[in-house]
Design an enzyme around this catalytic site. Structure first.
Site, PDB file in Angstrom:
ATOM      1  N   THR A   1      19.512  -7.152   4.163  1.00  0.00           N
ATOM      2  CA  THR A   1      18.615  -6.109   3.663  1.00  0.00           C
ATOM      3  C   THR A   1      18.980  -4.761   4.273  1.00  0.00           C
ATOM      4  OG1 THR A   1      16.815  -7.655   3.242  1.00  0.00           O
ATOM      5  CG2 THR A   1      16.186  -5.368   3.584  1.00  0.00           C
TER       6      THR A   1
ATOM      7  N   TYR B   1      17.348  -7.271  13.397  1.00  0.00           N
ATOM      8  CA  TYR B   1      16.593  -6.066  13.029  1.00  0.00           C
ATOM      9  C   TYR B   1      17.199  -4.826  13.682  1.00  0.00           C
ATOM     10  CZ  TYR B   1      12.387  -3.104  12.440  1.00  0.00           C
ATOM     11  OH  TYR B   1      11.500  -2.105  12.113  1.00  0.00           O
TER      12      TYR B   1
ATOM     13  N   VAL C   1      16.587  -5.145  -2.724  1.00  0.00           N
ATOM     14  CA  VAL C   1      17.538  -4.041  -2.477  1.00  0.00           C
ATOM     15  C   VAL C   1      18.948  -4.510  -2.155  1.00  0.00           C
ATOM     16  CG1 VAL C   1      15.970  -2.184  -1.758  1.00  0.00           C
ATOM     17  CG2 VAL C   1      16.796  -3.847  -0.048  1.00  0.00           C
TER      18      VAL C   1
ATOM     19  N   LYS D   1      19.301  -1.888  11.724  1.00  0.00           N
ATOM     20  CA  LYS D   1      18.825  -0.504  11.622  1.00  0.00           C
ATOM     21  C   LYS D   1      19.820   0.465  12.248  1.00  0.00           C
ATOM     22  CE  LYS D   1      14.585  -0.853   9.778  1.00  0.00           C
ATOM     23  NZ  LYS D   1      14.100  -0.142   8.578  1.00  0.00           N
TER      24      LYS D   1
ATOM     25  N   ASN E   1      23.474   0.066  -0.923  1.00  0.00           N
ATOM     26  CA  ASN E   1      23.082   0.248  -2.328  1.00  0.00           C
ATOM     27  C   ASN E   1      22.252   1.509  -2.535  1.00  0.00           C
ATOM     28  OD1 ASN E   1      24.396  -1.988  -3.415  1.00  0.00           O
ATOM     29  ND2 ASN E   1      22.650  -3.352  -3.020  1.00  0.00           N
TER      30      ASN E   1
ATOM     31  N   GLY F   1       4.602  -2.605   0.866  1.00  0.00           N
ATOM     32  CA  GLY F   1       4.307  -3.019   2.233  1.00  0.00           C
ATOM     33  C   GLY F   1       3.239  -2.155   2.875  1.00  0.00           C
TER      34      GLY F   1
HETATM   35  N1  LIG Z   1       5.098  -0.458  11.057  1.00  0.00           N
HETATM   36  C1  LIG Z   1       5.790  -0.162  12.138  1.00  0.00           C
HETATM   37  O1  LIG Z   1       5.287  -0.176  13.254  1.00  0.00           O
HETATM   38  C2  LIG Z   1       7.222   0.236  12.001  1.00  0.00           C
HETATM   39  C3  LIG Z   1       7.903   0.649  13.157  1.00  0.00           C
HETATM   40  C4  LIG Z   1       9.249   1.001  13.048  1.00  0.00           C
HETATM   41  C5  LIG Z   1       9.867   1.013  11.801  1.00  0.00           C
HETATM   42  N2  LIG Z   1       9.191   0.610  10.702  1.00  0.00           N
HETATM   43  C6  LIG Z   1       9.903   0.570   9.426  1.00  0.00           C
HETATM   44  O2  LIG Z   1       9.090   1.033   8.368  1.00  0.00           O
HETATM   45  C7  LIG Z   1       9.361   0.303   7.169  1.00  0.00           C
HETATM   46  C8  LIG Z   1       8.083  -0.295   6.621  1.00  0.00           C
HETATM   47  O3  LIG Z   1       7.506  -1.129   7.588  1.00  0.00           O
HETATM   48  P1  LIG Z   1       6.117  -1.826   7.345  1.00  0.00           P
HETATM   49  O4  LIG Z   1       5.406  -1.846   8.639  1.00  0.00           O
HETATM   50  O5  LIG Z   1       5.450  -1.229   6.166  1.00  0.00           O
HETATM   51  O6  LIG Z   1       6.599  -3.312   7.044  1.00  0.00           O
HETATM   52  P2  LIG Z   1       6.199  -4.296   5.852  1.00  0.00           P
HETATM   53  O7  LIG Z   1       6.800  -5.601   6.170  1.00  0.00           O
HETATM   54  O8  LIG Z   1       4.727  -4.238   5.619  1.00  0.00           O
HETATM   55  O9  LIG Z   1       6.893  -3.625   4.599  1.00  0.00           O
HETATM   56  C9  LIG Z   1       8.242  -3.834   4.250  1.00  0.00           C
HETATM   57  C10 LIG Z   1       8.317  -3.894   2.742  1.00  0.00           C
HETATM   58  O10 LIG Z   1       9.683  -4.064   2.350  1.00  0.00           O
HETATM   59  C11 LIG Z   1       9.740  -5.110   1.387  1.00  0.00           C
HETATM   60  N3  LIG Z   1      11.084  -5.719   1.487  1.00  0.00           N
HETATM   61  C12 LIG Z   1      11.604  -6.421   2.531  1.00  0.00           C
HETATM   62  N4  LIG Z   1      12.855  -6.838   2.235  1.00  0.00           N
HETATM   63  C13 LIG Z   1      13.133  -6.379   0.980  1.00  0.00           C
HETATM   64  C14 LIG Z   1      14.273  -6.489   0.125  1.00  0.00           C
HETATM   65  N5  LIG Z   1      15.387  -7.147   0.521  1.00  0.00           N
HETATM   66  N6  LIG Z   1      14.216  -5.905  -1.093  1.00  0.00           N
HETATM   67  C15 LIG Z   1      13.105  -5.236  -1.490  1.00  0.00           C
HETATM   68  N7  LIG Z   1      12.000  -5.102  -0.713  1.00  0.00           N
HETATM   69  C16 LIG Z   1      12.020  -5.664   0.513  1.00  0.00           C
HETATM   70  C17 LIG Z   1       8.632  -6.058   1.771  1.00  0.00           C
HETATM   71  O11 LIG Z   1       8.248  -6.908   0.722  1.00  0.00           O
HETATM   72  C18 LIG Z   1       7.541  -5.073   2.168  1.00  0.00           C
HETATM   73  O12 LIG Z   1       6.809  -4.637   1.044  1.00  0.00           O
HETATM   74  C19 LIG Z   1      10.402  -0.733   7.551  1.00  0.00           C
HETATM   75  O13 LIG Z   1      11.677  -0.224   7.204  1.00  0.00           O
HETATM   76  C20 LIG Z   1      10.284  -0.833   9.039  1.00  0.00           C
HETATM   77  O14 LIG Z   1      11.509  -1.228   9.633  1.00  0.00           O
HETATM   78  C21 LIG Z   1       7.878   0.225  10.785  1.00  0.00           C
HETATM   79  O1  LIG Z   2      23.166   3.914  -8.912  1.00  0.00           O
HETATM   80  C1  LIG Z   2      23.704   3.180  -8.135  1.00  0.00           C
HETATM   81  C2  LIG Z   2      24.961   3.480  -7.543  1.00  0.00           C
HETATM   82  C3  LIG Z   2      25.520   2.579  -6.639  1.00  0.00           C
HETATM   83  N1  LIG Z   2      24.863   1.448  -6.315  1.00  0.00           N
HETATM   84  C4  LIG Z   2      25.461   0.486  -5.367  1.00  0.00           C
HETATM   85  O2  LIG Z   2      25.708   1.165  -4.167  1.00  0.00           O
HETATM   86  C5  LIG Z   2      26.835   0.606  -3.528  1.00  0.00           C
HETATM   87  C6  LIG Z   2      27.554   1.670  -2.750  1.00  0.00           C
HETATM   88  O3  LIG Z   2      27.930   2.696  -3.612  1.00  0.00           O
HETATM   89  P1  LIG Z   2      29.302   3.460  -3.418  1.00  0.00           P
HETATM   90  O4  LIG Z   2      29.403   4.521  -4.454  1.00  0.00           O
HETATM   91  O5  LIG Z   2      29.459   3.850  -2.001  1.00  0.00           O
HETATM   92  O6  LIG Z   2      30.308   2.245  -3.632  1.00  0.00           O
HETATM   93  P2  LIG Z   2      31.494   1.964  -4.576  1.00  0.00           P
HETATM   94  O7  LIG Z   2      30.915   1.876  -5.937  1.00  0.00           O
HETATM   95  O8  LIG Z   2      32.428   3.121  -4.349  1.00  0.00           O
HETATM   96  O9  LIG Z   2      32.023   0.655  -4.033  1.00  0.00           O
HETATM   97  C7  LIG Z   2      27.665  -0.058  -4.600  1.00  0.00           C
HETATM   98  O10 LIG Z   2      27.933  -1.385  -4.198  1.00  0.00           O
HETATM   99  C8  LIG Z   2      26.807  -0.038  -5.846  1.00  0.00           C
HETATM  100  O11 LIG Z   2      26.620  -1.334  -6.360  1.00  0.00           O
HETATM  101  C9  LIG Z   2      23.630   1.152  -6.857  1.00  0.00           C
HETATM  102  O12 LIG Z   2      23.016   0.132  -6.545  1.00  0.00           O
HETATM  103  N2  LIG Z   2      23.087   2.042  -7.735  1.00  0.00           N
END
Ligand SMILES: NC(=O)c1ccc[n+]([C@@H]2O[C@H](COP(=O)([O-])OP(=O)(O)OC[C@H]3O[C@@H](n4cnc5c(N)ncnc54)[C@H](O)[C@@H]3O)[C@@H](O)[C@H]2O)c1
Ligand SMILES: O=c1ccn([C@@H]2O[C@H](COP(=O)(O)OP(=O)(O)O)[C@@H](O)[C@H]2O)c(=O)[nH]1
Ligand SMILES: NC(=O)c1ccc[n+]([C@@H]2O[C@H](COP(=O)([O-])OP(=O)(O)OC[C@H]3O[C@@H](n4cnc5c(N)ncnc54)[C@H](O)[C@@H]3O)[C@@H](O)[C@H]2O)c1
Ligand SMILES: O=c1ccn([C@@H]2O[C@H](COP(=O)(O)OP(=O)(O)O)[C@@H](O)[C@H]2O)c(=O)[nH]1
Ligand SMILES: O=c1ccn([C@@H]2O[C@H](COP(=O)(O)OP(=O)(O)O)[C@@H](O)[C@H]2O)c(=O)[nH]1
Ligand SMILES: O=c1ccn([C@@H]2O[C@H](COP(=O)(O)OP(=O)(O)O)[C@@H](O)[C@H]2O)c(=O)[nH]1
Lengths: 312, 312
Positions: free
Chosen positions: A91, A144, A58, A148, A98, A11
């Site tokens: 997310t 959002y 994620v 957060k 995770n 991003g």
């Molecule tokens: N830019 C700002 O002004 C600002 C302000 C406050 C907080 N933030 C935080 O900073 C971080 C980055 O923001 P940014 O401006 O680069 O935004 P962005 O949208 O450009 O980047 C976010 C990235 O996360 C990826 N992503 C989203 N959902 C995902 C998922 N479920 N699994 C894997 N990847 C996923 C997107 O593909 C993207 O690459 C974010 O957490 C945002 O909340 C940014």
């Molecule tokens: O290497 C790792 C370890 C954990 N998890 C994930 O992180 C979550 C939270 O982990 P935690 O140890 O708190 O959960 P638990 O396994 O005890 O439910 C779990 O759902 C796992 O699937 C992961 O993605 N990668």
């Protein structure tokens, strides 16, 4: 030399952070689902032996061995995070659980990019970290904001309960090259509109304020936070505050644009004011922004001019 | 006759709700992991052909076919929800996502038991549903407060995005029979302490206020909310407000106890005042509490006397 995971590394902010970490000589793993990120943001590292890209969401568990996690994955612009609110919440909640589970298992330090949005429409101005915020739980921005907020709660719960070493940055509005042109945020919208002499769209009367930080300052701040000892939330932003109307006029002036300024309907729950109190970052991280809004805008305008030239 | 799922149905509130639903002739499925609930709260239904108990944790997915979901699963008393904050958050986040996923798939109506805690330490008194709250994201209560806040957000995100039919009750302090004796909440603590002539433990100076509702009123309110059309959050509570100190003295008086009143350290982030504005429930559900605090206390004191007699 550390193994560093950057979620959301394709991003806007993530890709600049990746540049810094790569330049420092670390092994960097980017984890991204390309929802708002783009491969081209990290293309220049693609064949580097210390760089890997994992296309992954994620919200699904993943097993990796790393020393540090910068957890950025989350859409950041209102149109993007409101496009699929359920996914945005998953997310921030499942994604952060995770990453904390991973951090706990491999004893990695983890940094969450939280946001000034956790202060909502603030009644305290400027906002210090001690302010608890004014957030609607059920409005259009809450997927959002509340995502957060609870992600912050998760960070300190894992810290207190599982000794996970955590860092939390509360980021204020940030701009710079690699913002997505269709991102919908005010800086990219106004620059592109002014470069194309199209109407500059102000939502509401433009009296709401924001404070704008250039991306290189943010990246330095995130790095300082991760590498420092302070583990409570830290505001990262530039206190240089503008009304949206003044900001539009300023960009129009710098670009020498012929755009009209057009006033559209205000969006629901749009914060009326926002400005960081950055005394914690100054004191604890010896950090403060170095790039003025003016300099930053010039670089960003140059970037978007190139992007518009390329795409025609 | 409907198929109704009650998560947390072996707990204090859940088991009373189950009684009402069973008496109405529905098929009732209780889903509970027995963290704070007890089998004996639903033992009287165990062999009933319309009743089932599923021992299951809501943080894990589950496939069921139901018409309505009352989603209560979540520890409710501060000592219990702070015992394992990570688990409390997972219960509110992953648990609520799972129940919403289920509701979406089977087109069930779903009711979340949210809480007055989403108002935090309120600056507006009494609290109407329109108040956005004053909550610390990183304090000892936040695993519960922020978990419930984001659960509310999830409810309306699934409603807007997937047409899930949702109900959200914001429940204020409730008491009655079947509260767990070691629950740690003020009503059970004060009653048990006074019945045993042990010191009544006030946290802080006792000037903080709460407003107490008897459980049968809450159950009626939840039922009215589920069966009505109004789908925005609704406060359910009894506006009868007491300082904790006055409440201790009142219970001491009713029980004729010889207990001393002892003042202990205040707990962090303890809300200083709390009282529901129930005009929405009156207007939209034609609901208001019927049982006075006095009557409710008499019934609850009688209950705990029996429990203490039985356990010796
Ligand atoms: N830019 C700002 O002004 C600002 C302000 C406050 C907080 N933030 C935080 O900073 C971080 C980055 O923001 P940014 O401006 O680069 O935004 P962005 O949208 O450009 O980047 C976010 C990235 O996360 C990826 N992503 C989203 N959902 C995902 C998922 N479920 N699994 C894997 N990847 C996923 C997107 O593909 C993207 O690459 C974010 O957490 C945002 O909340 C940014
Ligand atoms: O290497 C790792 C370890 C954990 N998890 C994930 O992180 C979550 C939270 O982990 P935690 O140890 O708190 O959960 P638990 O396994 O005890 O439910 C779990 O759902 C796992 O699937 C992961 O993605 N990668
Ligand atoms: N009682 C009050 O004063 C009050 C006030 C506000 C909100 N509420 C809400 O009402 C609901 C019921 O509260 P209560 O007073 O009956 O509390 P309780 O602790 O007696 O009941 C909660 C029930 O949920 C079960 N549970 C907890 N985590 C679970 C999980 N992960 N999976 C499955 N089951 C799980 C417990 O075993 C218990 O049976 C809760 O959601 C609570 O937040 C109660
Ligand atoms: O084309 C636009 C985009 C945004 N804004 C306003 O600019 C401010 C910042 O919006 P942005 O989406 O960049 O970030 P936010 O801080 O709201 O997350 C808000 O008041 C928006 O209503 C605007 O007037 N016109
Ligand atoms: O009958 C069901 C349907 C869904 N879910 C869970 O609910 C969650 C959210 O469901 P949704 O449909 O939003 O998620 P998706 O399956 O699209 O990820 C999923 O993780 C499912 O595991 C469940 O437990 N029971
Ligand atoms: O033994 C106790 C238990 C609770 N409280 C106080 O009583 C109020 C209600 O506490 P409870 O745990 O019942 O519910 P909640 O704080 O969640 O409203 C709070 O101010 C507590 O600090 C108290 O003084 N002594």
């Amino acid at each position: 030399r550390k193994k560093i995971l950057v979620t959301g590394g394709a991003g806007f902010v993530g890709s600049h952070l990746v540049d810094k970490l790569m330049m420092e000589g670390h092994e960097v793993i980017v984890l991204d689902n390309f929802f708002t990120g783009q491969r081209k943001n990290v293309d220049h590292w693609m064949h580097h032996p210390r760089f890997s890209l994992v296309v992954h969401d994620v919200t699904e568990p993943i097993m990796l061995e790393v020393d540090e996690i910068y957890h950025l994955a989350c859409p950041a612009s209102p149109p993007h995070y409101q496009y699929n609110p359920v996914k945005t919440i998953k997310t921030s909640t499942m994604g952060t659980i995770n990453m904390l589970g991973l951090a706990k298992r491999v004893k990695a330090k983890i940094l969450l990019t939280s946001t000034s949005e956790i202060y909502g429409d603030p009644k305290v101005h400027p906002q210090p970290e001690s302010y608890w915020g004014n957030v609607n739980t059920i409005g259009p921005r809450s997927c959002y904001d509340e995502g957060k907020r609870v992600a912050e709660t998760m960070m300190y719960s894992y810290k207190n309960q599982n000794n996970v070493d955590v860092r939390v940055a509360r980021i204020f509005n940030t701009f710079g090259p690699r913002m997505h042109p269709n991102d919908g945020r005010v800086v990219s919208n106004f620059i592109i509109q002014s470069l194309q002499d199209k109407p500059m769209t102000i939502y509401g009367d433009g009296s709401q304020t924001r404070s704008f930080q250039y991306v290189s300052d943010l990246v330095d701040g995130l790095h300082a936070l991760m590498n420092g000892k302070y583990d409570l939330p830290v505001n990262l932003g530039n206190p240089d505050e503008y009304t949206v109307k003044h900001f539009a006029e300023y960009i129009k002036e710098i670009t020498g644009s012929k755009s009209e300024i057009s006033f559209l309907k205000a969006t629901q729950d749009d914060p009326t004011q926002r400005k960081p109190d950055i005394s914690t970052a100054k004191r604890e991280l010896n950090w403060e922004p170095k790039v003025t809004v003016k300099e930053g805008l010039h670089k960003t305008i140059a970037y978007f001019s190139r992007v518009l030239d390329e795409t025609g």
